[in-house]
Design a protein around this motif. Structure first.
Motif, mmCIF file in Angstrom:
data_model
loop_
_atom_site.group_PDB
_atom_site.id
_atom_site.type_symbol
_atom_site.label_atom_id
_atom_site.label_comp_id
_atom_site.label_asym_id
_atom_site.label_seq_id
_atom_site.Cartn_x
_atom_site.Cartn_y
_atom_site.Cartn_z
ATOM 1 N N SER A 91 0.826 -1.212 0.000
ATOM 2 C CA SER A 91 0.000 0.000 0.000
ATOM 3 C C SER A 91 0.853 1.251 0.000
ATOM 4 C CB SER A 91 -0.927 0.001 1.218
ATOM 5 O OG SER A 91 -0.172 0.017 2.416
ATOM 6 N N LEU A 92 2.031 1.178 0.623
ATOM 7 C CA LEU A 92 2.913 2.341 0.594
ATOM 8 C C LEU A 92 3.425 2.600 -0.818
ATOM 9 C CD1 LEU A 92 4.993 1.844 3.867
ATOM 10 C CD2 LEU A 92 3.191 3.511 3.449
ATOM 11 N N ARG A 93 3.676 1.507 -1.590
ATOM 12 C CA ARG A 93 4.145 1.674 -2.956
ATOM 13 C C ARG A 93 3.046 2.175 -3.875
ATOM 14 N NH1 ARG A 93 8.627 0.002 -4.998
ATOM 15 N NH2 ARG A 93 7.620 -0.323 -6.986
ATOM 16 N N GLN A 94 1.777 1.896 -3.517
ATOM 17 C CA GLN A 94 0.679 2.282 -4.379
ATOM 18 C C GLN A 94 0.181 3.694 -4.079
ATOM 19 O OE1 GLN A 94 -0.114 0.369 -6.902
ATOM 20 N NE2 GLN A 94 1.449 -1.071 -6.230
ATOM 21 N N ARG A 95 1.096 4.589 -3.772
ATOM 22 C CA ARG A 95 0.691 5.971 -3.562
ATOM 23 C C ARG A 95 0.207 6.564 -4.887
ATOM 24 N NH1 ARG A 95 5.489 9.032 -2.187
ATOM 25 N NH2 ARG A 95 6.461 7.533 -3.582
ATOM 26 N N THR A 96 -0.702 7.501 -4.784
ATOM 27 C CA THR A 96 -1.248 8.129 -5.978
ATOM 28 C C THR A 96 -0.958 9.621 -5.962
ATOM 29 O OG1 THR A 96 -3.376 8.360 -4.850
ATOM 30 C CG2 THR A 96 -3.066 6.410 -6.218
ATOM 31 N N LEU A 97 -1.316 10.266 -7.067
ATOM 32 C CA LEU A 97 -1.044 11.692 -7.222
ATOM 33 C C LEU A 97 -2.012 12.527 -6.398
ATOM 34 C CD1 LEU A 97 -0.584 11.642 -11.074
ATOM 35 C CD2 LEU A 97 1.237 12.129 -9.444
ATOM 36 N N SER A 98 -1.577 13.732 -6.084
ATOM 37 C CA SER A 98 -2.457 14.677 -5.431
ATOM 38 C C SER A 98 -3.525 15.144 -6.418
ATOM 39 C CB SER A 98 -1.649 15.874 -4.918
ATOM 40 O OG SER A 98 -2.502 16.888 -4.435
ATOM 41 N N ALA A 99 -4.724 15.356 -5.909
ATOM 42 C CA ALA A 99 -5.830 15.760 -6.790
ATOM 43 C C ALA A 99 -5.595 17.135 -7.413
ATOM 44 C CB ALA A 99 -7.143 15.770 -6.004
ATOM 45 N N ASP A 100 -4.716 17.941 -6.836
ATOM 46 C CA ASP A 100 -4.491 19.293 -7.366
ATOM 47 C C ASP A 100 -3.790 19.278 -8.711
ATOM 48 O OD1 ASP A 100 -5.601 20.116 -5.019
ATOM 49 O OD2 ASP A 100 -3.690 20.495 -4.017
ATOM 50 N N ALA B 189 20.951 4.290 -22.078
ATOM 51 C CA ALA B 189 21.436 2.980 -21.655
ATOM 52 C C ALA B 189 20.721 2.508 -20.404
ATOM 53 C CB ALA B 189 22.950 3.040 -21.409
ATOM 54 N N ASP B 190 20.394 3.419 -19.499
ATOM 55 C CA ASP B 190 19.651 3.083 -18.282
ATOM 56 C C ASP B 190 19.054 4.368 -17.731
ATOM 57 O OD1 ASP B 190 18.548 1.629 -16.301
ATOM 58 O OD2 ASP B 190 20.406 1.130 -15.258
ATOM 59 N N VAL B 191 17.948 4.241 -17.000
ATOM 60 C CA VAL B 191 17.295 5.420 -16.435
ATOM 61 C C VAL B 191 16.491 4.983 -15.212
ATOM 62 C CG1 VAL B 191 15.277 5.145 -17.943
ATOM 63 C CG2 VAL B 191 15.764 7.380 -16.930
ATOM 64 N N ALA B 192 16.454 5.844 -14.203
ATOM 65 C CA ALA B 192 15.650 5.623 -12.992
ATOM 66 C C ALA B 192 14.896 6.905 -12.690
ATOM 67 C CB ALA B 192 16.541 5.229 -11.808
ATOM 68 N N VAL B 193 13.598 6.776 -12.398
ATOM 69 C CA VAL B 193 12.721 7.935 -12.180
ATOM 70 C C VAL B 193 11.997 7.766 -10.858
ATOM 71 C CG1 VAL B 193 10.736 9.230 -13.042
ATOM 72 C CG2 VAL B 193 12.412 8.319 -14.653
ATOM 73 N N ALA B 194 11.925 8.841 -10.079
ATOM 74 C CA ALA B 194 11.131 8.878 -8.847
ATOM 75 C C ALA B 194 10.154 10.044 -8.958
ATOM 76 C CB ALA B 194 12.027 9.036 -7.621
ATOM 77 N N ILE B 195 8.859 9.780 -8.820
ATOM 78 C CA ILE B 195 7.806 10.791 -8.965
ATOM 79 C C ILE B 195 7.120 10.970 -7.621
ATOM 80 C CG2 ILE B 195 5.697 11.431 -10.178
ATOM 81 C CD1 ILE B 195 6.554 9.702 -12.490
ATOM 82 N N LEU C 37 1.884 5.704 -8.321
ATOM 83 C CA LEU C 37 3.153 6.347 -8.662
ATOM 84 C C LEU C 37 4.175 5.348 -9.186
ATOM 85 C CD1 LEU C 37 3.591 8.952 -5.772
ATOM 86 C CD2 LEU C 37 2.690 9.286 -8.067
ATOM 87 N N SER C 38 4.175 4.126 -8.663
ATOM 88 C CA SER C 38 5.142 3.132 -9.136
ATOM 89 C C SER C 38 4.938 2.822 -10.615
ATOM 90 C CB SER C 38 5.018 1.848 -8.307
ATOM 91 O OG SER C 38 3.700 1.328 -8.383
ATOM 92 N N GLU C 39 3.674 2.749 -11.072
ATOM 93 C CA GLU C 39 3.409 2.484 -12.484
ATOM 94 C C GLU C 39 3.740 3.703 -13.340
ATOM 95 O OE1 GLU C 39 2.423 0.461 -15.890
ATOM 96 O OE2 GLU C 39 2.768 -0.278 -13.849
ATOM 97 N N LEU C 40 3.472 4.916 -12.829
ATOM 98 C CA LEU C 40 3.864 6.122 -13.560
ATOM 99 C C LEU C 40 5.375 6.181 -13.743
ATOM 100 C CD1 LEU C 40 1.548 8.832 -11.950
ATOM 101 C CD2 LEU C 40 1.330 7.808 -14.210
#
Length: 414
Positions: free
Chosen positions: A107-116, A183-189, A165-168
């Motif tokens: 559930s911690l990983r399944q955070r979602t975006l703010s409605a704003d 060659a490689d990339v890591a993203v944190a949103i 957020l994890s899927e985004l």
């Protein structure tokens, strides 16, 4: 005997000193009772509990100073203790009501975006993700070029807003890897749709796309519209036709569309003696389709055909058909028989074994966060390796008759 103001100040001091323990106990009990039972602890019980605990401390204090029971400071101290206990109980009760009952790593990983930050486009919510701060270099890789770093920092990407957020993050990583050949990339949103990007530049991009036993040769010619890396072409050199595979293509029209940012097409031709492969410009998109027109194309040809291609004065490029894709043919056969294959995301209700068994729908593959995928975000579990029921948030490919698949999707999909 001390004056009244002094007695009030002493009462406040004694109340704060004595009320710490009753307030802590009242707050803890208020939280625990509300969190586990959903019932608010009565205020009268909090008052009795706080006075009981404070009386023990007050009794010990009375042994040290017997006159404290006849002084006004006792009344002030009792009022302070009660106010602290009631305030702590109220805060503990509020925390017990707001804290989620079930808290897990999933559930911690399944955070979602703010409605704003969600934008409604028709009836679909979308979000624009923009990078924040600097574009970081990935450890173990060379640093990014200035042009590529500037392009990533100024970029923005529109993604569906109903995803966790994890899927985004996974989708943005895949898009950046495809668009810029990283060659490689890591993203944190974060919840405000701000992305922290760590990327590695293309490494040997051209040489990796040249098949073994072939050489990359660049030539200037008229490029067909829509030509892209991987297309099979023939180079007409006089009366001879030489087959090859497109590695990259760039035209003058592509440069104009990109804003004439100084990026060029493929490098100069490779020498017949098998010299070093040229490195592509990092900002280029070798897999993107060209707009057509006069330009340069790099093709992979057999080693024996390198010299004739280089010596040709006006080579002509002809795109050869590779036939119909077998994947599309298979899907056409499935649809022709009245069946459908659909990808869906399981809603909050989930899907039990009875739900699946009661339909003609077959679950082909499932992607979930769990041990079956080895904690890989992109991992799919294919039948018959699916051992447990579909749960909320799982992605699945299902197959069956059109009506059955549609009814199944309406029942469990979000």
């Amino acid at each position: 005997m001390p004056s009244l103001p002094v007695e009030v100040l002493l009462g406040l001091y004694l109340g704060l000193l004595t009320g710490i323990v009753p307030a802590f106990v009242a707050g803890s009990l208020g939280f625990l009772v509300r969190y586990f039972t959903g019932v608010t602890l009565p205020g009268f019980g909090v008052v009795v509990l706080a006075l009981s605990i404070a009386s023990v401390q007050g009794g010990l204090l009375g042994l040290v100073e017997p006159t404290i029971a006849q002084s006004p400071r006792l009344l002030v101290a009792v009022l302070v203790v009660l106010m602290l206990a009631l305030y702590a109980h109220n805060q503990g009760d509020k925390l017990g009501a707001e804290l989620p009952r079930r808290l897990s790593l999933t559930s911690l990983r399944q955070r979602t975006l703010s409605a704003d930050v969600v934008e409604l486009v028709g009836s679909v919510g979308q979000v624009t993700v923009r990078p924040t701060g600097e574009i970081h270099d990935m450890e173990g890789y060379p640093p990014l070029s200035a042009d590529l770093r500037r392009t990533l920092k100024a970029g923005s990407w529109r993604l569906p807003a109903d995803l966790p957020l994890s899927e985004l993050e996974a989708r943005l990583e895949e898009r950046l890897r495809t668009d810029h050949d990283l060659a490689d990339v890591a993203v944190a949103i974060d919840e405000r749709a701000r992305a922290t990007i760590t990327a590695a530049p293309p490494s040997g991009g051209l040489s990796r796309r040249v098949p073994a036993g072939r050489r990359a040769v660049s030539l200037t010619t008229l490029v067909p519209t829509g030509l892209a890396g991987g297309d099979v072409v023939s180079v007409r050199v006089g009366d001879r036709s030489i087959g090859g595979t497109v590695v990259s293509a760039r035209t003058e029209t592509d440069d104009e569309i990109d804003g004439d940012d100084g990026s060029s097409g493929p490098a100069d031709a490779v020498a017949p003696d098998g010299g070093a492969d040229p490195e592509p410009t990092p900002a280029a998109k070798p897999h993107a389709a060209t707009a057509g027109g006069s330009g340069r194309v790099t093709i992979a040809v057999p080693r024996r055909d390198v010299k004739p291609v280089l010596e040709a004065e006006s080579p002509r490029l002809v795109v050869r058909s590779r036939g119909t894709s077998r994947e599309f043919e298979a899907l056409s056969l499935v649809k022709r028989e009245g069946y459908a294959i659909r990808r869906l995301t399981v809603g909050p209700i989930g899907a039990t074994d009875e739900t699946i068994a009661g339909t003609d729908v077959t679950v082909l593959a499932v992607r979930r966060q769990g041990s079956e995928t080895g904690e890989r975000r992109h991992g799919w579990v294919f039948a018959p390796g699916i051992e447990r029921r579909l749960e909320a948030g799982d992605e699945a490919f299902v197959a069956g008759p059109d009506d059955a698949v549609e009814a199944f999707a309406e029942a469990i999909a979000q």
